[in-house]
Design an enzyme around this catalytic site. Structure first.
Site, PDB file in Angstrom:
ATOM      1  N   LEU A  35      34.224  42.528  42.949  1.00  0.00           N
ATOM      2  CA  LEU A  35      34.441  42.061  44.320  1.00  0.00           C
ATOM      3  C   LEU A  35      34.392  40.534  44.419  1.00  0.00           C
ATOM      4  O   LEU A  35      33.559  39.885  43.815  1.00  0.00           O
ATOM      5  CB  LEU A  35      33.366  42.657  45.246  1.00  0.00           C
ATOM      6  N   HIS A  39      37.797  40.638  49.036  1.00  0.00           N
ATOM      7  CA  HIS A  39      37.278  41.974  49.374  1.00  0.00           C
ATOM      8  C   HIS A  39      36.245  41.868  50.495  1.00  0.00           C
ATOM      9  O   HIS A  39      36.212  42.693  51.412  1.00  0.00           O
ATOM     10  CB  HIS A  39      36.567  42.599  48.169  1.00  0.00           C
ATOM     11  N   GLN A  63      46.939  53.922  37.829  1.00  0.00           N
ATOM     12  CA  GLN A  63      47.792  52.827  38.287  1.00  0.00           C
ATOM     13  C   GLN A  63      47.932  51.705  37.261  1.00  0.00           C
ATOM     14  O   GLN A  63      48.521  50.675  37.556  1.00  0.00           O
ATOM     15  CB  GLN A  63      47.312  52.290  39.636  1.00  0.00           C
ATOM     16  N   GLN A 155      51.779  46.827  48.260  1.00  0.00           N
ATOM     17  CA  GLN A 155      50.827  47.955  48.301  1.00  0.00           C
ATOM     18  C   GLN A 155      50.475  48.292  49.755  1.00  0.00           C
ATOM     19  O   GLN A 155      50.424  49.472  50.140  1.00  0.00           O
ATOM     20  CB  GLN A 155      49.566  47.584  47.519  1.00  0.00           C
ATOM     21  N   SER A 188      40.731  39.875  41.434  1.00  0.00           N
ATOM     22  CA  SER A 188      39.786  40.214  40.360  1.00  0.00           C
ATOM     23  C   SER A 188      40.346  39.768  39.012  1.00  0.00           C
ATOM     24  O   SER A 188      39.596  39.466  38.083  1.00  0.00           O
ATOM     25  CB  SER A 188      39.521  41.718  40.350  1.00  0.00           C
TER      26      SER A 188
HETATM   27  O1  PAF Z   1      44.038  47.095  45.534  1.00  0.00           O
HETATM   28  C1  PAF Z   1      43.293  47.768  44.786  1.00  0.00           C
HETATM   29  O2  PAF Z   1      42.212  47.336  44.399  1.00  0.00           O
HETATM   30  C2  PAF Z   1      43.735  49.150  44.345  1.00  0.00           C
HETATM   31  O3  PAF Z   1      45.098  49.198  44.142  1.00  0.00           O
HETATM   32  C3  PAF Z   1      43.278  50.269  45.310  1.00  0.00           C
HETATM   33  C4  PAF Z   1      43.922  50.126  46.668  1.00  0.00           C
HETATM   34  C5  PAF Z   1      41.761  50.239  45.443  1.00  0.00           C
HETATM   35  C6  PAF Z   1      43.685  51.629  44.742  1.00  0.00           C
HETATM   36  O4  PAF Z   1      43.102  51.844  43.500  1.00  0.00           O
END
Ligand code: PAF
Length: 284
Positions: A35, A39, A63, A155, A188
């Protein structure tokens, strides 16, 4: 106040059932941990808008495109929990793989169209992985509100679409990108940069700001590309996966800033793929 770390779906459900009975609004901030202030700005917004806030931390294998990328992704659960202390969140949900993808898991959530461009074109399967895990996290947390950063604008649009298409009953709230003092978008992945590469990486946002202002003054993106790429190269950037202007809603490619649009970039710096996007005000 230390938030409870919840590791199983059954524990989580025991909490959320009580909140739902009391008609409390549940906000979720989905993360993969490591984080940073970006975040934490989502958490602060969730605290303003929801009665109960759950932060999820799950490094989602579906992913990632390579085993090395998954392996190298920073994992800092202890520090993450400490950073969340001052916000007084109600739960930090840290499921293991089996809570999210139990044996025999065979479902894939796939959003067409929006996922075929930008990162989707360079990272096959990435957005299916995101869409699948986000759908699980929404249903597991019984979220009413979900908070996502504009840093990952594609996203954000994919998640908005799936929440709408699947009637998930979640309102997706987009929050502004938080930047370091030199303009680098917080991510990150910045932790993976050496000091030298980190110093150079801020040139990306300078180049994008200059392009956005030229686009708003009426230039076409084609006019700006050669110089922008040369500046990136001179600052130590490697391959440019994309540097494109696209409309906000449908992510359609455009040449001139004649409708609400953003400039999107994905570029490599010392083996780390950095993405960013900024608003391009409509040309006067
Ligand atoms: O943005 C992220 O950190 C990731 O893509 C998420 C939305 C937590 C899904 O794993």
């Amino acid at each position: 106040m230390t938030a409870p770390i919840v590791r199983t779906l059954s524990e989580l459900r025991a909490m959320t059932r009580g909140w739902q009975r009391a008609a409390e609004i549940i906000g979720v901030v989905p993360t993969m941990g490591a984080l940073h202030d970006g975040h934490l700005s989502l958490v602060a917004r969730a605290k303003e808008q929801a009665d109960r806030v759950i932060v999820t931390i799950f490094v989602n294998p579906k992913q990632f495109n390579t085993p090395e990328d998954l392996e190298n992704y920073p994992r800092t659960e202890h520090e993450d929990a400490a950073k969340l202390e001052r916000f007084g969140v109600d739960a930090i949900y840290v499921p293991d793989g089996a809570q999210i993808y139990p044996d025999g898991f065979a479902t894939n959530v796939s959003v067409s169209g929006l996922t075929e461009v930008l990162c989707g074109a360079h990272r096959p399967g990435h957005f299916d992985g995101v869409a699948t895990v986000v759908t699980k996290l929404f249903t597991q947390t019984s979220a009413d509100l979900a908070f996502f950063g504009e840093k990952d604008f594609q996203q954000l649009q994919v998640v908005r679409r799936l929440a709408r298409d699947l009637d998930l009953g979640v309102e997706v709230v987009g929050c502004p990108t938080i930047r370091e003092i030199d303009g680098l978008a917080m991510s990150s992945r910045n932790l993976l940069l050496s000091d030298q590469a980190r110093g150079r990486a801020a040139v990306l946002s300078d180049v994008m700001e200059d392009m956005a202002s030229a686009l708003t003054s009426g230039a076409s993106i084609g006019d700006l590309m050669t110089e922008a790429k040369a500046r990136l190269k001179a600052s130590g950037f490697g391959d440019v996966d994309y540097l494109e202007m696209r409309t906000n809603d449908s992510l359609a490619l455009i040449e001139r800033a004649e409708e609400p649009a953003r400039l999107f970039a994905a570029v490599w710096m010392a083996g780390v793929r950095l993405i960013d996007n900024i608003d391009v005000p409509v040309a006067r």
